[in-house]
Design a protein around this motif. Structure first.
Motif, short mmCIF file in Angstrom:
data_model
loop_
_atom_site.label_atom_id
_atom_site.label_comp_id
_atom_site.label_asym_id
_atom_site.label_seq_id
_atom_site.Cartn_x
_atom_site.Cartn_y
_atom_site.Cartn_z
N LEU A 201 -20.67 -17.10 -1.03
CA LEU A 201 -19.53 -16.82 -0.16
C LEU A 201 -18.25 -16.44 -0.92
O LEU A 201 -17.60 -15.45 -0.55
CB LEU A 201 -19.27 -18.01 0.77
N PRO A 202 -17.85 -17.18 -1.96
CA PRO A 202 -16.60 -16.80 -2.64
C PRO A 202 -16.64 -15.39 -3.23
O PRO A 202 -15.64 -14.67 -3.18
CB PRO A 202 -16.47 -17.86 -3.75
N LEU A 203 -17.79 -14.97 -3.77
CA LEU A 203 -17.91 -13.63 -4.32
C LEU A 203 -17.82 -12.58 -3.21
O LEU A 203 -17.18 -11.53 -3.39
CB LEU A 203 -19.22 -13.47 -5.08
N PHE A 204 -18.44 -12.85 -2.07
CA PHE A 204 -18.35 -11.91 -0.95
C PHE A 204 -16.91 -11.74 -0.48
O PHE A 204 -16.48 -10.63 -0.15
CB PHE A 204 -19.23 -12.38 0.21
N VAL A 205 -16.16 -12.84 -0.47
CA VAL A 205 -14.74 -12.74 -0.09
C VAL A 205 -13.96 -11.97 -1.15
O VAL A 205 -13.12 -11.12 -0.83
CB VAL A 205 -14.15 -14.15 0.11
N LEU A 206 -14.24 -12.23 -2.42
CA LEU A 206 -13.57 -11.52 -3.50
C LEU A 206 -13.86 -10.03 -3.45
O LEU A 206 -13.00 -9.20 -3.78
CB LEU A 206 -14.03 -12.09 -4.86
N SER A 207 -15.07 -9.65 -3.02
CA SER A 207 -15.44 -8.24 -2.97
C SER A 207 -14.63 -7.46 -1.93
O SER A 207 -14.66 -6.22 -1.91
CB SER A 207 -16.94 -8.09 -2.67
N TYR A 208 -13.88 -8.16 -1.09
CA TYR A 208 -12.97 -7.49 -0.15
C TYR A 208 -11.95 -6.65 -0.92
O TYR A 208 -11.55 -5.57 -0.48
CB TYR A 208 -12.27 -8.53 0.72
N PHE A 209 -11.53 -7.13 -2.08
CA PHE A 209 -10.54 -6.42 -2.88
C PHE A 209 -11.16 -5.25 -3.64
O PHE A 209 -10.48 -4.27 -3.94
CB PHE A 209 -9.88 -7.38 -3.87
N LYS A 210 -12.44 -5.36 -3.97
CA LYS A 210 -13.15 -4.28 -4.67
C LYS A 210 -14.64 -4.53 -4.45
O LYS A 210 -15.24 -5.40 -5.08
CB LYS A 210 -12.80 -4.29 -6.16
N TYR A 211 -15.25 -3.76 -3.56
CA TYR A 211 -16.62 -4.07 -3.13
C TYR A 211 -17.65 -3.95 -4.26
O TYR A 211 -18.70 -4.59 -4.24
CB TYR A 211 -17.02 -3.18 -1.95
N GLN A 212 -17.32 -3.16 -5.30
CA GLN A 212 -18.26 -3.00 -6.41
C GLN A 212 -18.46 -4.29 -7.19
O GLN A 212 -19.42 -4.42 -7.96
CB GLN A 212 -17.77 -1.91 -7.37
N LEU A 213 -17.57 -5.26 -6.99
CA LEU A 213 -17.71 -6.54 -7.70
C LEU A 213 -19.01 -7.26 -7.32
O LEU A 213 -19.46 -8.14 -8.05
CB LEU A 213 -16.51 -7.44 -7.41
N LEU A 214 -19.60 -6.89 -6.20
CA LEU A 214 -20.88 -7.48 -5.81
C LEU A 214 -21.98 -7.17 -6.82
O LEU A 214 -23.00 -7.87 -6.88
CB LEU A 214 -21.30 -6.98 -4.42
N LEU A 215 -21.76 -6.14 -7.63
CA LEU A 215 -22.76 -5.76 -8.63
C LEU A 215 -22.93 -6.84 -9.70
O LEU A 215 -23.95 -6.83 -10.41
CB LEU A 215 -22.36 -4.44 -9.29
N VAL A 216 -21.99 -7.76 -9.81
CA VAL A 216 -22.11 -8.80 -10.84
C VAL A 216 -23.30 -9.71 -10.54
O VAL A 216 -23.78 -10.43 -11.42
CB VAL A 216 -20.83 -9.65 -10.97
N LEU A 217 -23.79 -9.68 -9.31
CA LEU A 217 -24.97 -10.48 -8.96
C LEU A 217 -26.18 -10.09 -9.80
O LEU A 217 -27.02 -10.94 -10.13
CB LEU A 217 -25.31 -10.32 -7.47
N ILE A 218 -26.27 -8.81 -10.16
CA ILE A 218 -27.44 -8.33 -10.89
C ILE A 218 -27.52 -8.94 -12.29
O ILE A 218 -28.53 -9.57 -12.63
CB ILE A 218 -27.43 -6.78 -10.96
N PRO A 219 -26.49 -8.80 -13.13
CA PRO A 219 -26.60 -9.41 -14.47
C PRO A 219 -26.66 -10.93 -14.44
O PRO A 219 -27.34 -11.54 -15.27
CB PRO A 219 -25.35 -8.92 -15.20
N VAL A 220 -25.97 -11.57 -13.49
CA VAL A 220 -26.00 -13.03 -13.42
C VAL A 220 -27.40 -13.52 -13.13
O VAL A 220 -27.92 -14.43 -13.80
CB VAL A 220 -25.00 -13.55 -12.36
N PHE A 221 -28.07 -12.92 -12.15
CA PHE A 221 -29.40 -13.40 -11.79
C PHE A 221 -30.48 -12.88 -12.74
O PHE A 221 -31.54 -13.49 -12.86
CB PHE A 221 -29.72 -13.09 -10.33
N MET A 222 -30.21 -11.78 -13.42
CA MET A 222 -31.11 -11.37 -14.50
C MET A 222 -31.07 -12.38 -15.64
O MET A 222 -32.10 -12.75 -16.21
CB MET A 222 -30.73 -9.98 -15.01
N THR A 223 -29.87 -12.86 -15.95
CA THR A 223 -29.70 -13.90 -16.97
C THR A 223 -30.42 -15.17 -16.56
O THR A 223 -31.13 -15.79 -17.36
CB THR A 223 -28.21 -14.19 -17.20
N ARG A 224 -30.25 -15.54 -15.32
CA ARG A 224 -30.94 -16.72 -14.79
C ARG A 224 -32.44 -16.56 -14.91
O ARG A 224 -33.17 -17.49 -15.30
CB ARG A 224 -30.53 -16.93 -13.34
#
Length: 265
Positions: A201-224
């Motif tokens: 949820l916090p990342l989805f709210v943050l993406s309001y300012f710049k929707y491309q920020l949702l792309l950070v999910l890819i490297p984070v979960f790849m690392t996981r």
């Protein structure tokens, strides 16, 4: 509602040093259910860290305020996750069998791998977070809100990445001596849904300012994914230290990804 509050306070007591009601303890059943609130604890830790940053930034430089914010987060959690990261560095750096790795990780003393790992971790975290804050201060309107969301989403998402490992992998230690053993029990849809809701949820709210920020999910979960596979290869699963290390590494990857996405779009 009373039961859910008990579960929440169990999570707060286990994952932080924040005082809780006296009737809260580390009851195994509640501790297992408390996994749903692990990312929510990230909201609290991230908010406290941001508050420290904001107050100190009124009088000091951004870099010093960031250092003090990091120190505040460490004090809030009692270095819970940093300790796990150091143990993983020592265990996987000095052990070549499952038994040896687990034995080293259980040792309370810190070795060379752990010390070096922590130094590099904090250097990266300081530099990446400082640059991220500066970008948000100069590139977004109402900069206080997105910086708060930056802190909160970093702590929440990294905790989601860590706790999600227990949904797909087995606990490594055969004995029940570890204090993290209770969270390794079977989890219901409530734990999974709660963890993902509070983690994303916090990342989805943050993406309001710049929707491309949702792309950070890819490297984070790849690392996981790669960390979990690495743990599985060497110790046939995970331990509490592995979860702490995953949280710390994914938090750093999050800040790095924020910078890369911001500068790419």
């Amino acid at each position: 509602m009373k039961k859910e509050l008990h579960i929440f306070f169990t999570a707060l007591m286990f994952y932080t040093r924040i005082p809780c009601p006296k009737n809260i303890d580390h009851h195994p059943d509640y501790l297992n259910k408390a996994t749903r609130y692990f990312p929510l604890i990230g909201w609290i830790v991230g908010s406290i860290s941001f508050l420290a940053f904001y107050i100190f930034s009124l009088f000091l430089s951004t870099e010093i305020a960031v250092i003090l914010a990091i120190i505040t987060s460490v004090l809030t959690t009692g270095a819970f996750h940093e300790d796990g990261f150091a143990d993983v560095c020592d265990g996987f750096g000095g052990g070549w069998t499952k038994e040896k790795i687990l034995m080293i990780m259980k040792d309370s003393a810190i070795g060379a791998y752990g010390a070096i790992g922590l130094v590099l971790l904090f250097l990266l975290k300081f530099k990446l977070l400082s640059e991220s804050v500066l970008l948000f201060e100069t590139g977004l309107p109402f900069s206080v809100s997105p910086i708060l969301l930056l802190f909160v989403s970093a702590h929440a998402l990294s905790r989601l990445a860590a706790i999600s490992i227990i949904f797909t992998y087995e606990y490594s230690r055969d004995d029940a001596s570890s204090k993290s053993k209770p969270i390794a029990k079977s989890n219901t849809w409530k734990e999974v849904l709660g963890a993902f809701f509070f983690g994303l949820l916090p990342l989805f709210v943050l993406s309001y300012f710049k929707y491309q920020l949702l792309l950070v999910l890819i490297p984070v979960f790849m690392t996981r994914y790669f960390l979990a596979r690495y743990f599985q290869k060497w110790i046939d699963g995970y331990t509490g230290d592995c979860l702490g290390a995953t949280q710390q590494v994914c938090e750093v990857i999050y800040y790095l990804s924020i910078l890369l996405v911001w500068k790419s779009f």
